[in-house]
Design an enzyme around this catalytic site. Structure first.
Site, short mmCIF file in Angstrom:
data_model
loop_
_atom_site.label_atom_id
_atom_site.label_comp_id
_atom_site.label_asym_id
_atom_site.label_seq_id
_atom_site.Cartn_x
_atom_site.Cartn_y
_atom_site.Cartn_z
N TYR A 1 0.22 0.00 10.77
CA TYR A 1 -0.18 -0.35 9.41
C TYR A 1 0.95 -0.06 8.43
O TYR A 1 1.27 -0.89 7.56
CB TYR A 1 -1.44 0.44 9.03
N SER B 1 0.84 -1.19 0.00
CA SER B 1 0.00 0.00 0.00
C SER B 1 0.88 1.24 0.00
O SER B 1 2.02 1.22 0.49
CB SER B 1 -0.90 0.03 1.25
#
Length: 329
Positions: A185, A159
């Site tokens: 994350y 990501s």
């Protein structure tokens, strides 16, 4: 030192769909495993790979939910697996290896994002354990089947969220630093990208190539379930009424657009002989120049790019060694 992040000018772009990039691809006789293959971009990936003729296996924590989501897509096999449970990962891998099938494509699409602090039974932070360590263990156990394919690809869904943080190799599980959901994350997504770098280096002699992917921002996949609507509005990802914003130029994509780079990395002939790179918008991403880094980090509309720490071969090798230690039992 970094990997060679040189765009190929593939002819596709941010608005391309998974179906478009797979047009003309014949996967008859190929076997694919897609984690997270029963929701969001994983489900779309399964649909398109199956339409191209691949035999697809979807490991799932909730097999009943997976079977219901995949109803109507013929020829998809569902098997039990929970990425955060190493015993479950081993059991799934053992079952697949026992079938004697080669594995041509492995798509690591499952993941969680910005969750409250949770730890698995080993004490490992859940985002790192699920997004990275679970996939590391799965791929490691399935390497005999990948080698048997005589040419395989592993696609790891990373990501642009890697910008939130590099991997902390000294404290991967927040044992000594305060927990922040998006930092965790970011660490896991940087780990995904680094995993592809080192996996490709170790696998290329056996014909196993690996790619990391930024799919874009797709709000309606369930990944953002821990974010408030206020936070999503502030990021420009949803309208005032909560409707997802669609703007592929800003990486705000539909699910078919979000699955496109994954499918492109899994199937494109343009990538033959290549690997160990981070991709987005159906192309290899350019490296963000150090001089442009701060501006790129601040700009949600920034062009495609990957930060050097997420494709650093030395960090990738160190992460691999750490992951081996953390997953050994």
């Amino acid at each position: 030192m970094t990997t060679a992040q040189q765009p190929l000018h593939s002819g596709f772009g941010p608005a391309s769909t998974a179906e478009e990039v797979a047009a003309g691809v014949d996967l008859t006789g190929r076997v694919a495993i897609v984690t997270g293959g029963y929701s969001g971009i994983g489900l779309e990936t399964v649909r398109v790979l199956r339409a191209a003729g691949a035999e697809v296996v979807v490991p799932a924590r909730d097999t009943a939910r997976a079977a219901a989501a995949l109803e109507g897509i013929d020829g998809v096999e569902v098997a039990a697996m929970d990425l955060i449970d190493p015993v479950s990962v081993d059991a799934f891998a053992d079952g697949f290896l026992a079938s004697g099938r080669p594995l041509h494509l492995l798509v690591a699409s499952a993941g969680i994002m910005a969750t409250p602090l949770t730890r698995d039974a080993r004490g490992y932070e859940a985002q790192f354990a699920t997004n990275h360590l679970g996939h590391f263990q799965l791929v490691s156990r399935l390497r005999p089947a990948l080698r048997a394919a005589g040419g395989a690809r592993v696609v790891v869904v990373s990501s642009r969220g890697h910008r939130f943080s590099p991997v902390d190799l000294d404290d991967p599980n927040f044992e000594h630093t305060p927990y922040e959901p998006f930092v965790a994350y970011g660490r896991s997504k940087s780990a995904n990208a680094l995993f592809a770098v080192e996996l490709d280096r170790r696998g290329r002699a056996d014909g196993v190539r690996a790619f990391a992917v930024h799919p874009g921002t797709i709000v309606d996949t369930g990944l953002a379930k821990h974010l408030s609507e206020d936070a999503l509005r502030a990021a420009g990802a949803v309208e005032e009424d909560g409707t997802p914003v669609r703007d592929s130029a800003r990486q705000l994509k539909t699910v078919p657009q979000g699955a496109a780079t994954t499918v492109w990395c899994a199937t494109s002939p343009a990538l033959e002989g290549l690997g160990g790179v981070y991709c987005e918008n159906c192309d290899i991403s350019p490296l963000v120049a150090e001089a442009d880094r701060e501006a790129w980090l601040r700009d949600e509309k920034a062009p495609a790019g990957v930060l050097a720490y997420a494709v650093d071969p030395e960090q990738a090798a160190r992460l691999w060694e750490l992951s081996e230690r953390l997953t050994a039992r």
